[in-house]
Every structure is written in structure tokens, then in C-alpha cells.
Design a protein around this motif. Structure first.
Motif, short mmCIF file in Angstrom:
data_model
loop_
_atom_site.label_atom_id
_atom_site.label_comp_id
_atom_site.label_asym_id
_atom_site.label_seq_id
_atom_site.Cartn_x
_atom_site.Cartn_y
_atom_site.Cartn_z
N ARG A 73 -9.88 2.29 -12.64
CA ARG A 73 -9.28 1.05 -12.13
C ARG A 73 -7.79 1.00 -12.48
O ARG A 73 -6.96 0.59 -11.65
N GLU A 76 -5.98 3.25 -10.14
CA GLU A 76 -5.85 2.62 -8.83
C GLU A 76 -4.73 1.59 -8.83
O GLU A 76 -3.90 1.55 -7.91
N LEU A 77 -4.70 0.75 -9.85
CA LEU A 77 -3.67 -0.29 -9.93
C LEU A 77 -2.29 0.33 -10.09
O LEU A 77 -1.32 -0.14 -9.50
N SER A 78 -2.21 1.40 -10.87
CA SER A 78 -0.93 2.08 -11.06
C SER A 78 -0.44 2.67 -9.74
O SER A 78 0.74 2.55 -9.41
N GLN A 79 -1.33 3.29 -9.01
CA GLN A 79 -0.97 3.87 -7.71
C GLN A 79 -0.52 2.78 -6.74
O GLN A 79 0.48 2.93 -6.04
N ALA A 80 -1.25 1.67 -6.73
CA ALA A 80 -0.88 0.55 -5.85
C ALA A 80 0.50 0.01 -6.23
O ALA A 80 1.31 -0.32 -5.35
N ALA A 81 0.76 -0.08 -7.53
CA ALA A 81 2.07 -0.57 -7.98
C ALA A 81 3.19 0.39 -7.56
O ALA A 81 4.25 -0.04 -7.13
N ARG A 82 2.91 1.70 -7.69
CA ARG A 82 3.92 2.68 -7.28
C ARG A 82 4.20 2.58 -5.78
O ARG A 82 5.35 2.63 -5.35
N GLU A 83 3.14 2.44 -4.98
CA GLU A 83 3.31 2.32 -3.53
C GLU A 83 4.10 1.06 -3.19
O GLU A 83 4.98 1.08 -2.33
N ARG A 84 3.78 -0.03 -3.86
CA ARG A 84 4.48 -1.30 -3.61
C ARG A 84 5.96 -1.17 -4.00
O ARG A 84 6.83 -1.65 -3.27
N GLU A 87 7.71 0.80 -1.36
CA GLU A 87 7.90 -0.03 -0.16
C GLU A 87 9.06 -1.00 -0.36
O GLU A 87 9.92 -1.15 0.53
#
Length: 127
Positions: A73, A76-84, A87
Motif C-alpha cells: 500500500r 502504491e501511494l508513493s507511486q501515485a504521489a510521484r505521478e501526481r 503531472e
């Protein structure tokens, strides 16, 4: 998660105390001879130890699974933060380019305006 640990600790404590109380009651109320009673107590002690080991192993396995789930988890959150962040960086770059373009247009317009005004001022000064 600490509630689970507390519940498990309470269960394990109750299990151990119950086993000890059961053994003491068996000693006091046993209709067998002392040798038979000692054998039964030894067997029950071994069973109790095996159950405790099994319970501890299950708890360890659950803890490992929970830790693995938490790591997944977090990834996942780290990857989402990197993507955000990427962006937002791209959006910022677009806004920066737009602002630079607007500023360049304003500067060009100001230069053109000052060039138009400059010849008029020269004509007035030459008179």
C-alpha cells in the motif's frame, strides 16, 4: 492494529492461565494414581506447548502478511504521489511557457509602441 495485538495478547494470556488452572484442578481432583496423573499432566503440558507454538506461528504469519500489505500500500501511494508530482510539474511548465509568451508579447508590443512614439518626438524637437 494495536487492538489486534492487544486482543491476541489477552487471548494468549487467558489460554495460558486456563491451562495452568486446568492442570492444578486435575491434580487436586484426579482419581488416578500419582504416576498416571503425572503422565497425563506431562501430555497435557506438551499439547498446551504445541498449541501455544502453533498460535504464535499463526500470529507471526498474520503479522508478516499485514506488514507485506502495508508495504504494498505504501508503494502504491508513493507511486501515485510521484505521478501526481510529475503531472503538476508538467502543468507548471505549461503555465510558465504561457506566461513567458505573454510577457514576450507585451514586451514586443511595448517596443513597437515606443518605436512609433519615438519618430513623433524627433519631429517635434527638430522644429
Amino acid at each position: 492494529m494495536s487492538d489486534r495485538d492487544s486482543d491476541f495478547g489477552n487471548f494468549l494470556s487467558g489460554f495460558m492461565v486456563g491451562g495452568l488452572v486446568g492442570a492444578a484442578v486435575a491434580l487436586l481432583l484426579a482419581p488416578q494414581s500419582g504416576e498416571e496423573t503425572r503422565t497425563i499432566i506431562k501430555e497435557k503440558g506438551i499439547e498446551l506447548k504445541d498449541k501455544a507454538v502453533e498460535t504464535a506461528e499463526e500470529a507471526y504469519a498474520r503479522a508478516e502478511a499485514a506488514a507485506a500489505e502495508a508495504r504494498a500500500r505504501a508503494d502504491e501511494l508513493s507511486q501515485a504521489a510521484r505521478e501526481r508530482a510529475e503531472e503538476l510539474k508538467q502543468r507548471g511548465q505549461v503555465v510558465l511557457e504561457e506566461q513567458k509568451s505573454r510577457i514576450e508579447n507585451v514586451i514586443d508590443a511595448a517596443k513597437a509602441s515606443s518605436k512609433k512614439a519615438a519618430p513623433k518626438t524627433k519631429k517635434k524637437t527638430s522644429k
